[in-house]
Design an enzyme around this catalytic site. Structure first.
Site, short mmCIF file in Angstrom:
data_model
loop_
_atom_site.label_atom_id
_atom_site.label_comp_id
_atom_site.label_asym_id
_atom_site.label_seq_id
_atom_site.Cartn_x
_atom_site.Cartn_y
_atom_site.Cartn_z
N CYS A 170 -41.62 -17.84 56.43
CA CYS A 170 -41.99 -17.52 55.05
C CYS A 170 -41.24 -16.30 54.53
O CYS A 170 -40.64 -16.33 53.46
CB CYS A 170 -43.49 -17.28 54.95
SG CYS A 170 -44.02 -16.82 53.29
N CYS B 85 -40.44 -19.00 51.95
CA CYS B 85 -41.09 -18.75 50.66
C CYS B 85 -40.52 -17.57 49.89
O CYS B 85 -40.24 -17.68 48.69
CB CYS B 85 -42.59 -18.50 50.87
SG CYS B 85 -43.37 -19.51 52.13
N LYS C 224 -36.70 -17.85 48.91
CA LYS C 224 -36.62 -18.99 47.99
C LYS C 224 -37.15 -18.61 46.61
O LYS C 224 -36.53 -18.91 45.59
CB LYS C 224 -37.41 -20.16 48.54
CG LYS C 224 -37.56 -21.33 47.58
CD LYS C 224 -38.76 -22.17 47.93
CE LYS C 224 -40.06 -21.45 47.61
NZ LYS C 224 -41.25 -22.23 48.01
N TYR D 250 -40.63 -31.10 48.87
CA TYR D 250 -40.65 -29.91 48.03
C TYR D 250 -39.46 -28.99 48.31
O TYR D 250 -38.93 -28.35 47.40
CB TYR D 250 -41.98 -29.17 48.16
CG TYR D 250 -42.20 -28.44 49.45
CD1 TYR D 250 -41.86 -27.11 49.59
CD2 TYR D 250 -42.78 -29.09 50.55
CE1 TYR D 250 -42.06 -26.43 50.77
CE2 TYR D 250 -42.99 -28.41 51.73
CZ TYR D 250 -42.63 -27.09 51.85
OH TYR D 250 -42.81 -26.43 53.03
N GLU E 180 -36.96 -28.12 45.33
CA GLU E 180 -36.89 -26.72 44.90
C GLU E 180 -35.45 -26.22 44.90
O GLU E 180 -34.99 -25.59 43.94
CB GLU E 180 -37.76 -25.86 45.81
CG GLU E 180 -39.25 -26.02 45.56
CD GLU E 180 -40.10 -25.23 46.53
OE1 GLU E 180 -41.28 -24.97 46.19
OE2 GLU E 180 -39.61 -24.88 47.63
N HIS F 103 -56.63 -18.87 23.18
CA HIS F 103 -55.64 -19.42 22.25
C HIS F 103 -54.78 -18.30 21.66
O HIS F 103 -55.29 -17.22 21.35
CB HIS F 103 -56.36 -20.17 21.12
CG HIS F 103 -55.44 -20.81 20.15
ND1 HIS F 103 -54.76 -21.97 20.43
CD2 HIS F 103 -55.06 -20.43 18.90
CE1 HIS F 103 -54.01 -22.29 19.40
NE2 HIS F 103 -54.16 -21.37 18.45
N GLU G 125 -55.21 -23.30 27.96
CA GLU G 125 -56.39 -23.75 27.23
C GLU G 125 -56.56 -25.26 27.30
O GLU G 125 -57.67 -25.79 27.11
CB GLU G 125 -56.33 -23.29 25.77
CG GLU G 125 -55.23 -23.91 24.94
CD GLU G 125 -55.22 -23.37 23.51
OE1 GLU G 125 -56.23 -23.53 22.80
OE2 GLU G 125 -54.20 -22.78 23.12
#
Length: 452
Positions: A42, A47, A50, A177, A181, A434, A439
């Site tokens: 990682c 992670c 990356k 993934y 990625e 908002h 939302e």
């Protein structure tokens, strides 16, 4: 029997270090062996680097958008070597932090390879042996290459951060993934990227509608997808790599990246000789408490092949510590683990996909896709997707999927609500913020599909 250590951890990644630190901080004598760099996949080659590359690759689009907002801006060229240098410094800093924090907690660190000589003895690469009451295997996993002629001309994800220069053309084989990625990253950095995808769609295992949305966006951004295609021939031609696909497509590229999966790091640990059992995929088999078939040996993280995510390994480490050293048997909770794929746009999910829900129980599907305000103002066509799967019987939210900017940031808090058992009515009665993209999670009123 007197042991040298109460716990000996093999593997200095996030899970191994967390288990070692917690145990040492509790007053136990702990050692850890790591043959590479502290921080593991990682921090050093996964992670963290990356995600920093993701940030780097997003700036050209942000600069183009800035023009639409009235800024006199231009992106210029990307300096790969400057980025690499800065990245290297940051990873060294993080590595030092991992090592320093472990040592500060009282962990003895051996910077060498280790294997098991017996259920309570660890043999280090220098020939010395250490005994321990408990041994924890946290050696993680590694990317694999296919067994075919010419495969050696390709690289794997571990190699990407050390490339001497950016390629002009890149072919990525695999569409999980990791492959997706990096396809988005290098496309954003100006590389001509294409992908060979053995199946009909990218991101197997994710919600079909969500992964289809990501695929459409990737293609609109310039990534070429060859579905139903696998490499059948590879040759080195000068400074190029020639690849032929099973669909007849041929191309020459500067870099070939294998992103076809990962396997657990169990080779040479001596586990088979001690009676530790393995799954068909090579992962170490453990019970609900992380214990192997050998009572003194435990395992966690990617090496057990359950949910291969850093936060999961860390939580498994906490459960291990509670169970073994605090007398509080604790099982890892694998239910409703949120995840994010840092493609462009991001895909974040928690809970069931629509396909899984259809097999499980009658459900309602709520979904909306639209151009967010920031993009629409700048003339962009890309849409975001919000999706929720709800139990028809209980109204409980079974799954949530978001595709768009900051999807990972949003899913973290949606996951909290889902973990608490939130219903669609709970979301409906929550007032919207908002104007925001998020939302939409509380304003979707009518289902778009009913799953019988």
């Amino acid at each position: 029997m007197d042991f040298d250590y109460d716990l000996f951890v093999i593997g200095g990644g996030s899970g191994g270090v967390r288990a070692a630190r917690l145990t040492a901080m509790g007053g136990q004598k702990v050692a850890l062996a790591e043959e590479s760099r502290m921080g593991g996949t990682c921090v050093i080659r996964g992670c963290v680097p990356k995600k920093l590359m993701v940030y780097a690759s997003e700036y050209p689009e942000a600069i183009e958008m800035a023009k639409q907002y009235g800024w006199d801006a231009s992106s210029g060229s990307f300096d790969w070597s400057a980025f690499q240098s800065h990245l290297g410094s940051e990873l060294t800093r993080l590595e030092g932090a991992y090592e320093g924090n472990a040592e500060k907690a009282g962990v003895t660190i051996y910077k060498q390879r280790a294997r098991l000589a017996d259920p309570h003895t660890v043999e280090l690469a220098d020939g010395t042996t250490k005994t321990a009451k408990h041994i924890l295997i946290a050696t993680g996993g590694r990317p694999v290459r296919p067994d075919m002629p010419g495969a050696e001309h390709g690289i794997v994800s571990d190699d990407l951060f050390d490339m001497p220069k950016l390629p002009g053309r890149m072919l990525i084989v695999g569409a999980g993934y990791i492959g997706c990625e990096f396809a988005c990253i290098f496309n954003g950095l100006g590389v001509d990227v294409s992908m060979y995808i053995r199946k009909a769609q990218i991101l197997r295992g994710f919600d079909d509608e969500a992964r289809g949305h990501v695929a459409d966006c990737m293609q609109q951004r310039g990534v070429t997808l060859h579905t139903g295609c696998a490499p059948t021939a590879i040759e080195k031609r000068g400074d190029k790599i020639w690849v032929k696909g099973s669909n007849g497509h041929e191309e020459e590229v500067d870099t070939l990246l294998w992103a076809i999966g990962r396997k657990p790091n169990t080779d040479g640990l001596g586990l088979e000789d001690l009676g530790v059992k393995f799954s068909r995929g090579g992962a170490i088999e453990v019970d609900e408490y992380g214990q192997t078939a050998v009572p003194s040996i435990y395992a966690l993280g990617d090496v057990i092949g359950r949910v291969e995510l850093t936060p999961v390994a860390i939580r498994e480490a906490v459960a291990f510590h509670e169970t073994v050293f605090k007398g509080n048997p604790t099982k890892m909770d694998y239910d409703l683990i949120p995840s994010a794929t840092f493609t462009q746009p991001e895909l974040a999910s928690c809970g069931l996909t629509e396909e899984q829900a259809e097999e499980q129980e009658p459900s309602l599907v709520y979904a909306t896709a639209f151009r967010p305000m920031q993009t629409a103002f700048a003339g962009g066509a890309e849409r975001v997707l919000f999706k929720m799967i709800v139990s028809k019987e209980t109204d409980k939210v079974l799954g949530a999927h978001i595709v768009g900017p900051s999807a990972a940031e949003m899913i973290q808090f949606v996951a909290v609500a889902m973990k608490m058992g939130a219903t669609k009515a709970d979301f409906d009665r929550t007032c919207a913020v908002h104007p925001s993209m998020a939302e939409e999670m509380v304003t979707m009123k009518d289902p778009v599909r009913v799953l019988a």
